[in-house]
Design a protein around this motif. Structure first.
Motif, short mmCIF file in Angstrom:
data_model
loop_
_atom_site.label_atom_id
_atom_site.label_comp_id
_atom_site.label_asym_id
_atom_site.label_seq_id
_atom_site.Cartn_x
_atom_site.Cartn_y
_atom_site.Cartn_z
N SER A 109 40.61 37.98 36.04
CA SER A 109 39.35 38.23 36.75
C SER A 109 39.61 38.42 38.24
O SER A 109 38.88 39.14 38.92
CB SER A 109 38.35 37.09 36.50
OG SER A 109 38.76 35.91 37.14
N VAL A 110 40.67 37.80 38.74
CA VAL A 110 41.02 37.96 40.16
C VAL A 110 41.50 39.39 40.42
O VAL A 110 41.09 40.04 41.39
CB VAL A 110 42.11 36.93 40.57
CG1 VAL A 110 42.66 37.25 41.94
CG2 VAL A 110 41.52 35.52 40.54
N VAL A 113 38.53 41.84 40.16
CA VAL A 113 37.68 41.88 41.34
C VAL A 113 38.40 42.57 42.51
O VAL A 113 37.80 43.34 43.25
CB VAL A 113 37.22 40.46 41.73
CG1 VAL A 113 36.59 40.47 43.11
CG2 VAL A 113 36.22 39.93 40.71
N ILE B 85 30.99 38.96 38.96
CA ILE B 85 31.21 38.69 37.54
C ILE B 85 31.12 37.21 37.25
O ILE B 85 31.20 36.38 38.16
CB ILE B 85 32.59 39.23 37.06
CG1 ILE B 85 33.73 38.60 37.86
CG2 ILE B 85 32.63 40.73 37.13
CD1 ILE B 85 35.11 38.97 37.33
N GLU B 87 33.13 35.11 35.92
CA GLU B 87 34.30 34.28 36.25
C GLU B 87 34.53 34.20 37.75
O GLU B 87 35.50 33.57 38.19
CB GLU B 87 35.56 34.84 35.58
CG GLU B 87 35.49 34.97 34.08
CD GLU B 87 34.78 36.24 33.62
OE1 GLU B 87 34.39 37.07 34.47
OE2 GLU B 87 34.60 36.42 32.41
N THR B 88 33.69 34.82 38.51
CA THR B 88 33.74 34.93 39.97
C THR B 88 34.97 35.67 40.51
O THR B 88 34.86 36.46 41.41
CB THR B 88 33.64 33.58 40.74
OG1 THR B 88 34.86 32.85 40.57
CG2 THR B 88 32.46 32.77 40.27
N GLY B 89 36.15 35.40 39.95
CA GLY B 89 37.34 36.08 40.46
C GLY B 89 37.59 35.82 41.93
O GLY B 89 38.08 36.67 42.65
N LEU B 90 37.26 34.62 42.39
CA LEU B 90 37.57 34.28 43.78
C LEU B 90 39.09 34.20 43.94
O LEU B 90 39.79 33.80 43.02
CB LEU B 90 36.95 32.94 44.16
CG LEU B 90 35.41 32.90 44.21
CD1 LEU B 90 34.96 31.53 44.70
CD2 LEU B 90 34.86 33.99 45.11
N PHE B 91 39.57 34.56 45.13
CA PHE B 91 41.01 34.51 45.37
C PHE B 91 41.39 33.07 45.70
O PHE B 91 40.98 32.55 46.73
CB PHE B 91 41.38 35.47 46.48
CG PHE B 91 40.96 36.89 46.17
CD1 PHE B 91 41.59 37.59 45.15
CD2 PHE B 91 39.91 37.48 46.83
CE1 PHE B 91 41.19 38.87 44.82
CE2 PHE B 91 39.50 38.77 46.50
CZ PHE B 91 40.14 39.46 45.49
N PRO B 92 42.14 32.42 44.81
CA PRO B 92 42.36 30.97 44.95
C PRO B 92 43.18 30.60 46.18
O PRO B 92 43.12 29.47 46.63
CB PRO B 92 43.11 30.60 43.67
CG PRO B 92 43.69 31.87 43.15
CD PRO B 92 42.77 32.97 43.61
N ARG B 145 30.85 28.29 43.79
CA ARG B 145 31.77 29.43 43.64
C ARG B 145 31.00 30.73 43.42
O ARG B 145 31.35 31.77 43.98
CB ARG B 145 32.73 29.19 42.47
CG ARG B 145 33.89 28.30 42.82
CD ARG B 145 35.09 28.61 41.97
NE ARG B 145 34.93 28.06 40.63
CZ ARG B 145 35.33 26.84 40.29
NH1 ARG B 145 35.92 26.06 41.17
NH2 ARG B 145 35.17 26.40 39.06
#
Lengths: 209, 265
Positions: A109-110, A113, B85, B87-92, B145
């Motif tokens: 998902s990362v 995006v 989306i 799952e957010t897909g944030l950059f960890p 998030r």
């Protein structure tokens, strides 16, 4: 003590030589394997075959590998080149495999995006994929470095020097002190490299969200 | 007002020949919210992804603000479309602030501008910048998030927002807070939204129009206000499936009148 007075400076010289062989091989292997690993993530179909070839390289007994490379004309009689080439071959696999697995293992998902928000391929690689795969890639470098330092002791068999020189000489003259004078510094080098790279690896690890 | 997004006979077939989008033709009015309902695998996500060309239609076309999406510069197109989306897909590995400013960073905007915009947006989504800007995604709750994900999608002031089950993973209370937040934001920003959801209530609450997809085809296209009372069998079935709990509870208590969906049944 007598022994150290006699061999101290030689041990130091050979340790440096050993580091040079392993270090040069690591530089070449990284320069080849990291880009190759990245390329494989763009062409996952090739990943299987390419990693298989690297795997096969890895299974060649090191003494045989040095032997195979000896007659290559373009290497001439430059023993160090042969040693560095052979060590590079061994170091490629762990780095390649970890670069590939590290990038492929990023949360999809990362990546999704990153693409959807309009990062270019290069930005995605530099800002997202490499940082997130960094601890994996470093783990590969760590394995490869330890392997290289170990196998570099065999390089003495083709006259490339390094700490193997003392070991081979000790074996030939049945002198355990000489064997240890080669083996202990080599082991310490490997441990030190392992510890330093292990620290870096932990430093780069990204907490899972 | 014209259409912000137009689907023209849009088809998408997988490599194995399965048709995920089957001749979809549809206009999405500028400034409106189109909610897309349908079973899993009905093509909702694929439809959404043709707009920012994460998926290229195998035939037909998609027009964005009157121009064929395929003719536009891919990166510029994506910068102009927000994407959220589940799952957010944030950059960890990035702080909340950097996550929010990412599109601006990709566009090469200067740092002060990015910081300012990030803080402005964090405020807008209800996260106090002083507290949250320097946190990392793993230090946030699911709802927080998702707020960051929404703020990130809005950073470059997109005129189109694509949302794929944005609140699907949240508990009902957090979800309704997020829906209110989004509704408020949409009132202050002129945006066209494509909202894929499984949640009928969400579709009716946020959508101006609701479409129902089935096997890649649009089988219902109704104003939100008309959806629940539509006599169309597929729509009825969908509405009924959503209201089972409500009815069953009503039956147990005995005294409650039947909910609207059942009157027709």
């Amino acid at each position: 003590m007598e022994f150290f007075r006699q061999y101290g400076s030689e041990i130091a010289t050979l340790t440096l030589e050993h580091l040079w062989l392993a270090g040069a091989a690591m530089v070449f292997a990284t320069a080849v394997a990291v880009p190759a690993g990245i390329l494989l993530t763009r062409r996952p179909r090739w990943a299987g075959p390419v990693i298989a070839v690297a795997n096969i390289l890895q299974t060649i007994p090191s003494l045989a590998m040095f032997g195979f490379l000896l007659p290559l004309p373009w290497l001439g009689d430059r023993a160090a080149r042969i040693a560095i080439l052979a060590l590079t071959a061994y170091a490629v696999l762990p780095i390649l495999r970890n670069t590939y697995a590290g990038i492929r293992g990023i949360d999809p998902s990362v990546i999704e995006v990153a693409r959807a928000l309009g990062l270019t391929d290069r930005q995605r690689l530099a800002m997202v994929e490499l940082p997130l795969a960094a601890s994996f890639i470093l783990a590969g470098l760590r394995t490869a470095t330890v392997t290289c330092i170990g196998i570099a002791t065999i390089a003495a068999a083709v006259g490339a020097g390094g700490l193997g020189e003392l070991i081979f000489r000790g074996v030939a003259s049945v002198d355990n002190r000489l064997v240890l004078a080669g083996a202990i510094p080599a082991a310490l080098l490997a441990l030190a490299a392992d510890a330093v790279l292990g620290l870096l690896e932990r430093w780069w690890r990204v907490p899972a969200s | 007002m014209g259409a912000a997004i137009e689907f023209r006979d849009t088809c998408f077939a997988t490599g194995e020949g399965r048709l995920l989008l089957d001749h979809v033709s549809l206009d999405v009015e500028e400034g409106s919210v189109l909610a897309v309902l349908g079973r899993s695998g009905s093509g909702k996500t694929t439809l959404l992804r043709t707009v920012n060309r994460m998926v290229e239609p195998t035939s037909g076309e998609v027009l964005v603000r009157g121009q064929r999406a395929g003719d536009l510069d891919l990166i510029a197109l994506r910068h102009s479309i927000g994407y959220v989306i589940q799952e957010t897909g944030l950059f960890p590995h990035f702080t909340v602030e950097r996550n929010v400013g990412l599109v601006l960073e990709a566009e090469g905007r200067p740092r002060p501008e990015r910081t300012h915009r990030s803080h402005e947006l964090l405020q807008a989504v209800g996260l106090e910048p002083a507290t949250y800007a320097s946190r990392y995604p793993h230090q946030l709750s699911g709802g927080q998030r998702q707020r960051v994900g929404l703020a990130r999608a809005l950073a470059a002031r997109p005129s189109i927002l694509l949302m794929d089950e944005p609140f699907g993973a949240l508990d009902p209370l957090t979800r309704s807070e997020m829906q209110d937040l989004l509704k408020g934001l949409l009132q202050s920003m002129q945006m066209t939204v494509l909202l894929v959801t499984h949640d009928l209530d969400e579709a009716l609450y946020l959508g101006d129009r609701v479409i129902l997809l089935d096997q890649g085809r649009v089988i219902a296209d109704l104003r939100a206000a008309e959806f629940v009372d539509s006599p169309q069998p597929e729509v009825e079935a969908y509405v009924r499936a959503h209201r089972r709990g409500e009815r069953s509870a009503a039956n147990h208590s005995g005294a409650q009148p039947a909910p609207p969906a059942e009157r027709r049944g």
